[in-house]
Design a protein around this motif. Structure first.
Motif, short mmCIF file in Angstrom:
data_model
loop_
_atom_site.label_atom_id
_atom_site.label_comp_id
_atom_site.label_asym_id
_atom_site.label_seq_id
_atom_site.Cartn_x
_atom_site.Cartn_y
_atom_site.Cartn_z
N VAL A 94 0.81 -1.22 0.00
CA VAL A 94 0.00 0.00 0.00
C VAL A 94 0.85 1.27 0.00
CG1 VAL A 94 -2.01 -1.09 1.02
CG2 VAL A 94 -0.29 -0.03 2.52
N GLY A 95 2.13 1.12 0.26
CA GLY A 95 3.00 2.30 0.26
C GLY A 95 4.43 1.94 0.57
N ARG A 96 5.27 2.96 0.52
CA ARG A 96 6.69 2.83 0.84
C ARG A 96 7.07 4.08 1.62
NH1 ARG A 96 11.01 4.88 -1.44
NH2 ARG A 96 12.99 3.85 -1.24
N VAL A 97 7.83 3.89 2.70
CA VAL A 97 8.28 5.03 3.48
C VAL A 97 9.38 5.73 2.69
CG1 VAL A 97 9.32 5.82 5.63
CG2 VAL A 97 7.72 3.87 5.66
N ALA A 98 9.15 7.01 2.37
CA ALA A 98 10.10 7.75 1.55
C ALA A 98 11.19 8.40 2.41
CB ALA A 98 9.39 8.81 0.72
N ARG A 99 10.77 9.19 3.41
CA ARG A 99 11.76 9.88 4.24
C ARG A 99 11.09 10.41 5.49
NH1 ARG A 99 10.72 15.24 3.45
NH2 ARG A 99 9.69 15.78 1.52
N ALA A 100 11.94 10.82 6.44
CA ALA A 100 11.44 11.45 7.66
C ALA A 100 10.99 12.87 7.32
CB ALA A 100 12.53 11.48 8.71
N HIS A 101 10.03 13.35 8.10
CA HIS A 101 9.54 14.71 7.92
C HIS A 101 9.43 15.36 9.31
CE1 HIS A 101 7.25 17.98 6.05
NE2 HIS A 101 6.54 17.98 7.18
N GLY A 102 10.24 16.36 9.55
CA GLY A 102 10.22 17.02 10.84
C GLY A 102 10.95 16.23 11.91
N VAL A 103 10.66 16.57 13.17
CA VAL A 103 11.40 15.97 14.28
C VAL A 103 10.53 15.12 15.20
CG1 VAL A 103 13.15 17.79 14.29
CG2 VAL A 103 11.10 18.05 15.70
N ARG A 104 9.25 14.97 14.88
CA ARG A 104 8.32 14.26 15.77
C ARG A 104 8.01 12.84 15.33
NH1 ARG A 104 5.34 19.60 16.08
NH2 ARG A 104 6.16 20.50 18.00
N GLY A 105 8.70 12.33 14.32
CA GLY A 105 8.50 10.95 13.90
C GLY A 105 7.61 10.77 12.68
N ASP A 106 7.15 11.87 12.08
CA ASP A 106 6.35 11.74 10.86
C ASP A 106 7.21 11.26 9.71
OD1 ASP A 106 4.19 12.73 12.25
OD2 ASP A 106 4.28 14.72 11.37
N VAL A 107 6.59 10.53 8.77
CA VAL A 107 7.27 10.07 7.56
C VAL A 107 6.41 10.41 6.35
CG1 VAL A 107 8.57 8.21 8.66
CG2 VAL A 107 6.30 7.73 7.75
N THR A 108 7.07 10.66 5.23
CA THR A 108 6.34 10.81 3.98
C THR A 108 6.19 9.43 3.37
OG1 THR A 108 8.33 11.23 2.70
CG2 THR A 108 7.17 13.15 3.56
N ILE A 109 5.05 9.22 2.74
CA ILE A 109 4.72 7.92 2.16
C ILE A 109 4.58 8.05 0.65
CG2 ILE A 109 3.00 6.06 2.07
CD1 ILE A 109 4.45 6.18 4.75
N GLU A 110 5.24 7.17 -0.08
CA GLU A 110 4.98 7.00 -1.51
C GLU A 110 3.79 6.06 -1.59
OE1 GLU A 110 8.47 5.40 -3.35
OE2 GLU A 110 9.67 7.16 -2.85
N VAL A 111 2.65 6.59 -1.95
CA VAL A 111 1.41 5.82 -1.94
C VAL A 111 1.40 4.83 -3.10
CG1 VAL A 111 -1.10 5.97 -2.11
CG2 VAL A 111 0.18 7.69 -0.81
N ARG A 112 1.02 3.58 -2.82
CA ARG A 112 0.91 2.54 -3.83
C ARG A 112 -0.47 1.91 -3.83
NH1 ARG A 112 6.49 0.57 -4.25
NH2 ARG A 112 7.64 2.50 -4.59
N THR A 113 -1.46 2.68 -3.39
CA THR A 113 -2.83 2.18 -3.33
C THR A 113 -3.77 3.24 -3.88
OG1 THR A 113 -4.59 1.39 -1.87
CG2 THR A 113 -3.06 2.99 -0.93
N ASP A 114 -4.88 2.78 -4.43
CA ASP A 114 -5.90 3.69 -4.91
C ASP A 114 -6.77 4.20 -3.77
OD1 ASP A 114 -5.08 3.41 -7.51
OD2 ASP A 114 -6.56 1.88 -8.00
#
Length: 175
Positions: A9-29
């Motif tokens: 359903v996705g792939r973790v692309a990279r960290a975003h900010g300092v609180r543990g958020d991650v950007t997701i490469e979405v692989r789902t509709d």
């Protein structure tokens, strides 16, 4: 009980900010369904990640997982595929919609009905989905829109392309 299939359903692309958020490469509709708070996803290593927050960000998603509280934890997830199980007979909500797993593997027929390749991947672009088709001369990318792909027959295992020059071969290759 219906059979289950594992889907990416996705792939973790990279960290975003300092609180543990991650950007997701979405692989789902259906990102809203697959990344809603409370949903648990797996990684190929067997780790389970429970979504605690999700929001849209610049055409993608920002996700926070339970227990990932800082940038170092988020960076450790970089590159991981996110998996879930879905019912094998689950269908999309619209009549002319398809899950990636239904399209990958379909034989591609040109407008005349000649077998011209196979769908090997579906990528999700900002404007529309793109079919990656393996042909005898290499991979081709075809926008998955009804003007170019007027017929999809999942049961027959085929899709038919419109009679548009250059979809599967370069114009100079046709001469």
């Amino acid at each position: 009980m219906s059979d289950q299939v594992e889907v990416i359903v996705g792939r973790v692309a990279r960290a975003h900010g300092v609180r543990g958020d991650v950007t997701i490469e979405v692989r789902t509709d259906e990102p809203a369904r697959r990344f809603t708070p409370g949903v648990s996803l797996r990684t190929p290593t067997g780790r389970t990640l429970r979504v605690v927050a999700c929001r849209a960000q610049g055409g993608g998603l920002l996700v926070r997982f339970d227990g990932v509280t800082d940038r170092d934890g988020a960076e450790a997830l970089r590159g991981l595929e996110l998996l879930t199980d879905v019912a094998a007979d689950e269908m999309p909500s619209g009549p002319d919609e398809y899950f990636d797993r239904q399209l990958v593997g379909l034989r591609v027929l040109d407008a005349a009905g000649t077998d011209s390749g196979r769908v090997v991947e579906v990528t999700h672009g900002s404007a529309q989905d793109i079919l990656v088709i393996e042909t005898a001369t290499g991979q081709r990318m075809v926008p998955f829109v009804s003007a170019l792909v007027p017929e999809v027959d999942v049961e027959a295992g085929t899709l038919r392309l419109a009679p548009v020059r250059g979809l599967l071969v370069d114009d100079q290759d046709e001469q």
